[in-house]
Motif scaffolding. Structure first.
Motif, mmCIF file in Angstrom:
data_model
loop_
_atom_site.group_PDB
_atom_site.id
_atom_site.type_symbol
_atom_site.label_atom_id
_atom_site.label_comp_id
_atom_site.label_asym_id
_atom_site.label_seq_id
_atom_site.Cartn_x
_atom_site.Cartn_y
_atom_site.Cartn_z
ATOM 1 N N ALA A 85 36.915 44.815 9.260
ATOM 2 C CA ALA A 85 35.876 44.433 8.317
ATOM 3 C C ALA A 85 36.115 45.081 6.963
ATOM 4 O O ALA A 85 36.751 46.139 6.859
ATOM 5 N N ASP A 86 35.593 44.441 5.921
ATOM 6 C CA ASP A 86 35.679 44.981 4.569
ATOM 7 C C ASP A 86 34.317 45.393 4.030
ATOM 8 O O ASP A 86 34.222 45.897 2.921
ATOM 9 N N LEU A 87 33.285 45.186 4.838
ATOM 10 C CA LEU A 87 31.929 45.445 4.366
ATOM 11 C C LEU A 87 31.078 45.878 5.554
ATOM 12 O O LEU A 87 31.168 45.302 6.633
ATOM 13 N N TRP A 88 30.264 46.915 5.336
ATOM 14 C CA TRP A 88 29.321 47.350 6.355
ATOM 15 C C TRP A 88 27.931 47.399 5.727
ATOM 16 O O TRP A 88 27.758 47.914 4.618
ATOM 17 N N THR A 89 26.981 46.870 6.431
ATOM 18 C CA THR A 89 25.628 46.813 5.916
ATOM 19 C C THR A 89 24.630 47.093 7.027
ATOM 20 O O THR A 89 24.953 46.988 8.214
ATOM 21 N N ALA A 90 23.408 47.453 6.645
ATOM 22 C CA ALA A 90 22.375 47.783 7.632
ATOM 23 C C ALA A 90 21.901 46.525 8.351
ATOM 24 O O ALA A 90 21.813 45.452 7.766
ATOM 25 N N TRP A 91 21.616 46.694 9.620
ATOM 26 C CA TRP A 91 21.094 45.602 10.442
ATOM 27 C C TRP A 91 19.662 45.956 10.824
ATOM 28 O O TRP A 91 19.423 46.862 11.625
ATOM 29 N N GLN A 92 18.722 45.265 10.238
ATOM 30 C CA GLN A 92 17.317 45.463 10.572
ATOM 31 C C GLN A 92 16.907 44.401 11.588
ATOM 32 O O GLN A 92 16.962 43.198 11.306
ATOM 33 N N PHE A 93 16.491 44.848 12.771
ATOM 34 C CA PHE A 93 16.144 43.916 13.835
ATOM 35 C C PHE A 93 14.914 43.090 13.460
ATOM 36 O O PHE A 93 13.927 43.617 12.955
ATOM 37 N N THR A 94 14.991 41.811 13.738
ATOM 38 C CA THR A 94 13.807 40.961 13.640
ATOM 39 C C THR A 94 12.994 41.120 14.931
ATOM 40 O O THR A 94 13.469 41.703 15.922
ATOM 41 N N HIS A 95 11.783 40.594 14.929
ATOM 42 C CA HIS A 95 10.958 40.654 16.130
ATOM 43 C C HIS A 95 11.653 39.938 17.290
ATOM 44 O O HIS A 95 11.625 40.408 18.440
ATOM 45 N N GLN A 96 12.304 38.836 16.995
ATOM 46 C CA GLN A 96 13.003 38.092 18.038
ATOM 47 C C GLN A 96 14.160 38.895 18.601
ATOM 48 O O GLN A 96 14.405 38.902 19.810
ATOM 49 N N GLU A 97 14.897 39.586 17.735
ATOM 50 C CA GLU A 97 16.024 40.404 18.191
ATOM 51 C C GLU A 97 15.539 41.581 19.028
ATOM 52 O O GLU A 97 16.180 41.951 20.029
ATOM 53 N N ARG A 98 14.428 42.177 18.648
ATOM 54 C CA ARG A 98 13.892 43.288 19.435
ATOM 55 C C ARG A 98 13.474 42.851 20.835
ATOM 56 O O ARG A 98 13.450 43.649 21.769
ATOM 57 N N SER A 99 13.167 41.581 20.987
ATOM 58 C CA SER A 99 12.751 41.046 22.282
ATOM 59 C C SER A 99 13.933 40.567 23.120
ATOM 60 O O SER A 99 13.747 40.167 24.273
ATOM 61 N N ALA A 100 15.118 40.599 22.523
ATOM 62 C CA ALA A 100 16.306 40.071 23.216
ATOM 63 C C ALA A 100 16.833 41.098 24.220
ATOM 64 O O ALA A 100 16.895 42.297 23.944
#
Length: 204
Positions: free
Chosen positions: A180-195
């Protein structure tokens, strides 16, 4: 070289050529094997205390994959002995600006992000607050796209049409899974938190 040995060598040139070719192939194969062993076994990973770093994956009856966002948060809450952890999902983004448009690979990281690897950036500081639009770029991207600009830290760039600020440049030998050439923060959505179930890679 004694005269009789020279005569034997020059008498059958085809056999000598075959012998030289076999010797060259043998040397090449040994060199290639050593390169693999050196990269995988002898040379340590470019992280601080790599023996303390583990990748967790979820196994199912159909495939072996990473850990879903919901399971990641459950794991961190249930295992207080874990010092730091990050969840990674790969993708691609488009950078735009005076340098032109360019598609690059990105890795979004949740949890403790790049701090898990205990690698100091070459320039700048790693972001602490995931809510900020601050990104980290690779040494390769810094050199290729931004010509190694000394004032790169704090520069505003557009990522998929959204403004972001460059917070740090990683060392030349740093990488995680893919290049990768870029790293960024991943903020979970409500749907992702339920996955739950197989999803992406987690490093502990």
């Amino acid at each position: 070289m004694p005269a009789h040995l020279w005569r034997n060598l020059t008498r059958d040139k085809s056999s000598n050529l075959v012998a030289i070719a076999v010797l060259a192939l043998g040397i090449a194969s040994v060199t290639a094997m050593f390169s693999v062993v050196n990269a995988v076994i002898l040379r340590p990973l470019p992280y601080a205390e790599p023996n303390q770093l583990y990748e967790l994956r979820a196994a199912s009856s159909t495939r072996d994959s990473g850990i879903a966002a919901g399971d990641f948060e459950t794991l961190r809450a249930a295992a207080p002995a874990i010092i730091a952890a990050t969840l990674i999902t790969p993708g691609a983004v488009t950078l735009t600006g005076p340098e032109g448009a360019e598609n690059v690979f990105v890795e979004r990281l949740a949890g403790d992000a790049l701090h898990v690897y205990r690698v100091s950036p070459q320039l700048g500081q790693l972001p602490r607050d995931a809510s900020e639009q601050r990104i980290v770029i690779s040494h390769r991207l810094w050199k290729k796209r931004y010509a190694g600009a000394a004032d790169i830290i704090g520069r505003s760039i557009d990522v998929n049409g959204e403004p972001a600020t460059i917070a740090a440049v990683m060392p030349a030998n740093f990488s995680i899974g893919r290049r990768a050439d870029l790293w960024t923060a991943w903020q979970f959505t409500h749907q992702e938190r339920s996955a739950h179930g197989p999803a992406t890679s987690a490093f502990i």
